[in-house]
Motif scaffolding. Sequence first.
Motif, PDB file in Angstrom:
ATOM      1  N   PHE A 139       0.834  -1.196   0.000  1.00  0.00           N
ATOM      2  CA  PHE A 139       0.000   0.000   0.000  1.00  0.00           C
ATOM      3  C   PHE A 139       0.874   1.254   0.000  1.00  0.00           C
ATOM      4  O   PHE A 139       1.751   1.415   0.841  1.00  0.00           O
ATOM      5  CB  PHE A 139      -0.915   0.011   1.226  1.00  0.00           C
ATOM      6  CG  PHE A 139      -2.160  -0.806   1.046  1.00  0.00           C
ATOM      7  CD1 PHE A 139      -2.079  -2.169   0.891  1.00  0.00           C
ATOM      8  CD2 PHE A 139      -3.407  -0.201   1.038  1.00  0.00           C
ATOM      9  CE1 PHE A 139      -3.224  -2.934   0.718  1.00  0.00           C
ATOM     10  CE2 PHE A 139      -4.555  -0.952   0.872  1.00  0.00           C
ATOM     11  CZ  PHE A 139      -4.464  -2.324   0.712  1.00  0.00           C
ATOM     12  N   TYR A 142      -1.505   5.906  -3.237  1.00  0.00           N
ATOM     13  CA  TYR A 142      -2.595   5.637  -4.190  1.00  0.00           C
ATOM     14  C   TYR A 142      -3.622   4.684  -3.573  1.00  0.00           C
ATOM     15  O   TYR A 142      -4.838   4.902  -3.664  1.00  0.00           O
ATOM     16  CB  TYR A 142      -2.034   5.025  -5.477  1.00  0.00           C
ATOM     17  CG  TYR A 142      -1.013   5.886  -6.172  1.00  0.00           C
ATOM     18  CD1 TYR A 142      -1.412   6.944  -6.972  1.00  0.00           C
ATOM     19  CD2 TYR A 142       0.355   5.644  -6.021  1.00  0.00           C
ATOM     20  CE1 TYR A 142      -0.478   7.744  -7.629  1.00  0.00           C
ATOM     21  CE2 TYR A 142       1.293   6.440  -6.659  1.00  0.00           C
ATOM     22  CZ  TYR A 142       0.873   7.490  -7.464  1.00  0.00           C
ATOM     23  OH  TYR A 142       1.800   8.284  -8.089  1.00  0.00           O
ATOM     24  N   GLU A 143      -3.119   3.614  -2.968  1.00  0.00           N
ATOM     25  CA  GLU A 143      -4.026   2.627  -2.364  1.00  0.00           C
ATOM     26  C   GLU A 143      -4.747   3.202  -1.149  1.00  0.00           C
ATOM     27  O   GLU A 143      -5.934   2.932  -0.943  1.00  0.00           O
ATOM     28  CB  GLU A 143      -3.238   1.375  -1.971  1.00  0.00           C
ATOM     29  CG  GLU A 143      -2.797   0.499  -3.138  1.00  0.00           C
ATOM     30  CD  GLU A 143      -1.618   1.063  -3.910  1.00  0.00           C
ATOM     31  OE1 GLU A 143      -1.417   0.687  -5.073  1.00  0.00           O
ATOM     32  OE2 GLU A 143      -0.884   1.899  -3.331  1.00  0.00           O
ATOM     33  N   TYR A 144      -4.036   4.006  -0.370  1.00  0.00           N
ATOM     34  CA  TYR A 144      -4.678   4.587   0.809  1.00  0.00           C
ATOM     35  C   TYR A 144      -5.779   5.572   0.428  1.00  0.00           C
ATOM     36  O   TYR A 144      -6.761   5.715   1.150  1.00  0.00           O
ATOM     37  CB  TYR A 144      -3.638   5.276   1.696  1.00  0.00           C
ATOM     38  CG  TYR A 144      -2.866   4.313   2.548  1.00  0.00           C
ATOM     39  CD1 TYR A 144      -3.519   3.507   3.484  1.00  0.00           C
ATOM     40  CD2 TYR A 144      -1.495   4.184   2.419  1.00  0.00           C
ATOM     41  CE1 TYR A 144      -2.805   2.610   4.260  1.00  0.00           C
ATOM     42  CE2 TYR A 144      -0.781   3.284   3.194  1.00  0.00           C
ATOM     43  CZ  TYR A 144      -1.441   2.503   4.112  1.00  0.00           C
ATOM     44  OH  TYR A 144      -0.748   1.607   4.876  1.00  0.00           O
ATOM     45  N   TRP A 146      -7.836   5.267  -2.183  1.00  0.00           N
ATOM     46  CA  TRP A 146      -9.034   4.468  -2.498  1.00  0.00           C
ATOM     47  C   TRP A 146      -9.592   3.801  -1.252  1.00  0.00           C
ATOM     48  O   TRP A 146     -10.812   3.668  -1.113  1.00  0.00           O
ATOM     49  CB  TRP A 146      -8.692   3.419  -3.563  1.00  0.00           C
ATOM     50  CG  TRP A 146      -8.505   3.975  -4.934  1.00  0.00           C
ATOM     51  CD1 TRP A 146      -7.366   3.951  -5.684  1.00  0.00           C
ATOM     52  CD2 TRP A 146      -9.483   4.667  -5.720  1.00  0.00           C
ATOM     53  NE1 TRP A 146      -7.564   4.576  -6.888  1.00  0.00           N
ATOM     54  CE2 TRP A 146      -8.863   5.019  -6.939  1.00  0.00           C
ATOM     55  CE3 TRP A 146     -10.812   5.011  -5.518  1.00  0.00           C
ATOM     56  CZ2 TRP A 146      -9.530   5.706  -7.949  1.00  0.00           C
ATOM     57  CZ3 TRP A 146     -11.489   5.697  -6.526  1.00  0.00           C
ATOM     58  CH2 TRP A 146     -10.855   6.041  -7.720  1.00  0.00           C
ATOM     59  N   ASN A 447      -3.472  11.782   1.060  1.00  0.00           N
ATOM     60  CA  ASN A 447      -3.011  10.766   0.118  1.00  0.00           C
ATOM     61  C   ASN A 447      -3.301  11.143  -1.329  1.00  0.00           C
ATOM     62  O   ASN A 447      -2.533  10.778  -2.225  1.00  0.00           O
ATOM     63  CB  ASN A 447      -3.654   9.416   0.455  1.00  0.00           C
ATOM     64  CG  ASN A 447      -3.064   8.791   1.697  1.00  0.00           C
ATOM     65  OD1 ASN A 447      -1.907   8.393   1.725  1.00  0.00           O
ATOM     66  ND2 ASN A 447      -3.850   8.714   2.754  1.00  0.00           N
ATOM     67  N   SER A 451      -0.145  11.644  -3.834  1.00  0.00           N
ATOM     68  CA  SER A 451      -0.123  10.838  -5.060  1.00  0.00           C
ATOM     69  C   SER A 451       0.036  11.713  -6.298  1.00  0.00           C
ATOM     70  O   SER A 451       0.808  11.387  -7.216  1.00  0.00           O
ATOM     71  CB  SER A 451      -1.404  10.008  -5.171  1.00  0.00           C
ATOM     72  OG  SER A 451      -1.545   9.146  -4.071  1.00  0.00           O
ATOM     73  N   PHE A 462      -3.545   5.844 -10.310  1.00  0.00           N
ATOM     74  CA  PHE A 462      -4.638   5.449  -9.439  1.00  0.00           C
ATOM     75  C   PHE A 462      -5.360   4.216  -9.979  1.00  0.00           C
ATOM     76  O   PHE A 462      -6.014   3.493  -9.227  1.00  0.00           O
ATOM     77  CB  PHE A 462      -5.655   6.593  -9.304  1.00  0.00           C
ATOM     78  CG  PHE A 462      -5.201   7.718  -8.411  1.00  0.00           C
ATOM     79  CD1 PHE A 462      -5.319   7.623  -7.038  1.00  0.00           C
ATOM     80  CD2 PHE A 462      -4.642   8.861  -8.956  1.00  0.00           C
ATOM     81  CE1 PHE A 462      -4.908   8.660  -6.214  1.00  0.00           C
ATOM     82  CE2 PHE A 462      -4.224   9.906  -8.150  1.00  0.00           C
ATOM     83  CZ  PHE A 462      -4.351   9.802  -6.776  1.00  0.00           C
ATOM     84  N   ARG A 465      -1.897   0.757 -11.121  1.00  0.00           N
ATOM     85  CA  ARG A 465      -1.241  -0.077 -10.110  1.00  0.00           C
ATOM     86  C   ARG A 465      -2.189  -1.211  -9.722  1.00  0.00           C
ATOM     87  O   ARG A 465      -3.392  -0.960  -9.485  1.00  0.00           O
ATOM     88  CB  ARG A 465      -0.875   0.751  -8.888  1.00  0.00           C
ATOM     89  CG  ARG A 465       0.239   1.769  -9.147  1.00  0.00           C
ATOM     90  CD  ARG A 465       0.385   2.730  -7.968  1.00  0.00           C
ATOM     91  NE  ARG A 465       0.666   2.039  -6.729  1.00  0.00           N
ATOM     92  CZ  ARG A 465       1.879   1.776  -6.271  1.00  0.00           C
ATOM     93  NH1 ARG A 465       2.943   2.147  -6.975  1.00  0.00           N
ATOM     94  NH2 ARG A 465       2.059   1.153  -5.117  1.00  0.00           N
ATOM     95  N   THR A 467      -2.910  -3.206  -7.023  1.00  0.00           N
ATOM     96  CA  THR A 467      -3.703  -3.112  -5.801  1.00  0.00           C
ATOM     97  C   THR A 467      -4.632  -1.908  -5.848  1.00  0.00           C
ATOM     98  O   THR A 467      -5.795  -1.979  -5.430  1.00  0.00           O
ATOM     99  CB  THR A 467      -2.786  -3.020  -4.568  1.00  0.00           C
ATOM    100  OG1 THR A 467      -1.831  -4.078  -4.602  1.00  0.00           O
ATOM    101  CG2 THR A 467      -3.599  -3.105  -3.286  1.00  0.00           C
ATOM    102  N   SER A 468      -4.127  -0.795  -6.371  1.00  0.00           N
ATOM    103  CA  SER A 468      -4.937   0.411  -6.487  1.00  0.00           C
ATOM    104  C   SER A 468      -6.115   0.183  -7.422  1.00  0.00           C
ATOM    105  O   SER A 468      -7.236   0.658  -7.168  1.00  0.00           O
ATOM    106  CB  SER A 468      -4.074   1.570  -6.987  1.00  0.00           C
ATOM    107  OG  SER A 468      -4.820   2.761  -7.043  1.00  0.00           O
ATOM    108  N   ALA A 472      -9.977   0.600  -6.548  1.00  0.00           N
ATOM    109  CA  ALA A 472     -10.774   1.537  -7.341  1.00  0.00           C
ATOM    110  C   ALA A 472     -12.047   0.865  -7.845  1.00  0.00           C
ATOM    111  O   ALA A 472     -13.143   1.457  -7.787  1.00  0.00           O
ATOM    112  CB  ALA A 472      -9.951   2.065  -8.513  1.00  0.00           C
TER     113      ALA A 472
END
Length: 496
Positions: A139, A142-144, A146, A447, A451, A462, A465, A467-468, A472
């Motif tokens: 993470f 970007y992940e945080y 979302w 975040n 980003s 966003f 990636r 995980t992102s 999303a």
Amino acid sequence: MENIILSLQTVATLEVMMVIVLSSAYGMLVGCIPGLSATMATALLVPITFYLSPVAAIASIISASAMAIFSGDIPGTLLRIPGTPASAAYMEEANAFTRRGEPETALGTGLWFSALGGIFGTVILVLVAPLLASIALQFSSYEYFWLGCLGLLCATLVSNGPPIKAFAALMFGLLVSTVGMNNAAGVPRFTFGSYELYSGIDVVSALVGVFAVAEVMRAMTAPDTPAASRRRFGSILGKQWALTLRYKKQMLRGNLVGVMIGALPGAGADMAAWVAYATSKRFSRTPEKFGTGHSEGLVEASSANNSALAGGWVPSLLFGIPGDTITAIAIGVLYMKGLNPGPTLFTENAASLYSLYWVFLIANIIMVPLGLLMIRSTSYVLSVPRWTIMSTVLLCSAVGAYAVSNSLFSIVVVAAFGAIGYALDKYGYSVAAFVLGLVMGPMVEQNLVTSLIKSGGDVTPFFTRPTSAVLACLTIAALLAPSLLRLLRKHRRVAV
């Protein structure tokens, strides 16, 4: 095996056992007082840890935080005033039991499933800490972002009123969270020339105002009623085994949600409780019962908050990255005592690490008898005249707000947000949605800005990636799902 035996001998000393019991009682008491959060309870213990052995020092942090997270449910259930931010997620549900004359059922559910959640989180911490840590390291900002957006969507699920009013309250909470200079540009926003607002709105003071002071205002405007006759609570744990069998799926899901969110740096038990309660309502076969005193949501949210506490120690022990504010304090104590977090902790200080596991287990076991004692003691609250309770709550709110920031301006913030909370509740706007926007707004904004700075203003990372992209898709699906379901039902009715 030698390390396990050595660690058990370390924990079984008189010093460590006394520290666990005394810290547990202290955490149980602090968690009951609105405004004095689990974070504050652990922070106040730091000076004492200077005089304790390494294992005893960390044991005090673990024990106090675990008890404070649970005991925040007690004022939320009895008085509709959450003791900790995590308790705010299911406060309305728990208080509905009190209005129905069954406060012991709600308190027993919170106690029992918090203890089971803490034990589950400890087992996961022992077995799969490296795996969870590797997931947490995937993470980035970007992940945080979302994840924060997904958490904000919980506002429409935890609200029992019209979704449009919940959304409006959420936007208002997000607007309030932007006050101050906590932004990348360092530009004052909505400060109106007040230097006290440059640091933003203190979340603890705002929560105390929205819940505690607003409840005092509601009590002042409502017709006075005689105090309830003193009655001894019925069986507190009598129904819990039946609930465990009935809602074992919800309990397991809450445990997993708590551990996974707790393992993400910066998330913590507060977010885990909100997400777990919203998830429970979303997948329930009887969502219309939520908010009326339904055990299903309490089971899942209570399971999540204490399992998240154990999950927060995963990145802390493995990489020295705090999972939440409590483990941030604990990391400082670990360094002070020579137990430097990192992979070497698992090899060079394995016995001390196993000692922490034993402390987690013992703390969650003794939570049950201590919790029963605290619940029995607080049962007298229902027989005290309302004016006495509310004047005490008002005093504790002011003292708690001042203690957090050491500023008289915090008392003004408490009063202002008391009026805001009263108005929101009176006109049918979701207080829970407002609080969620206020608490999670800084995380989402920080975040997002971070980003965009990293990508030079490009939004494609966003979505590109891995995980992102998954987060999303989940966020967009959760946003569009209610509308798509309404269209599907409408189409079926027209077809019929």
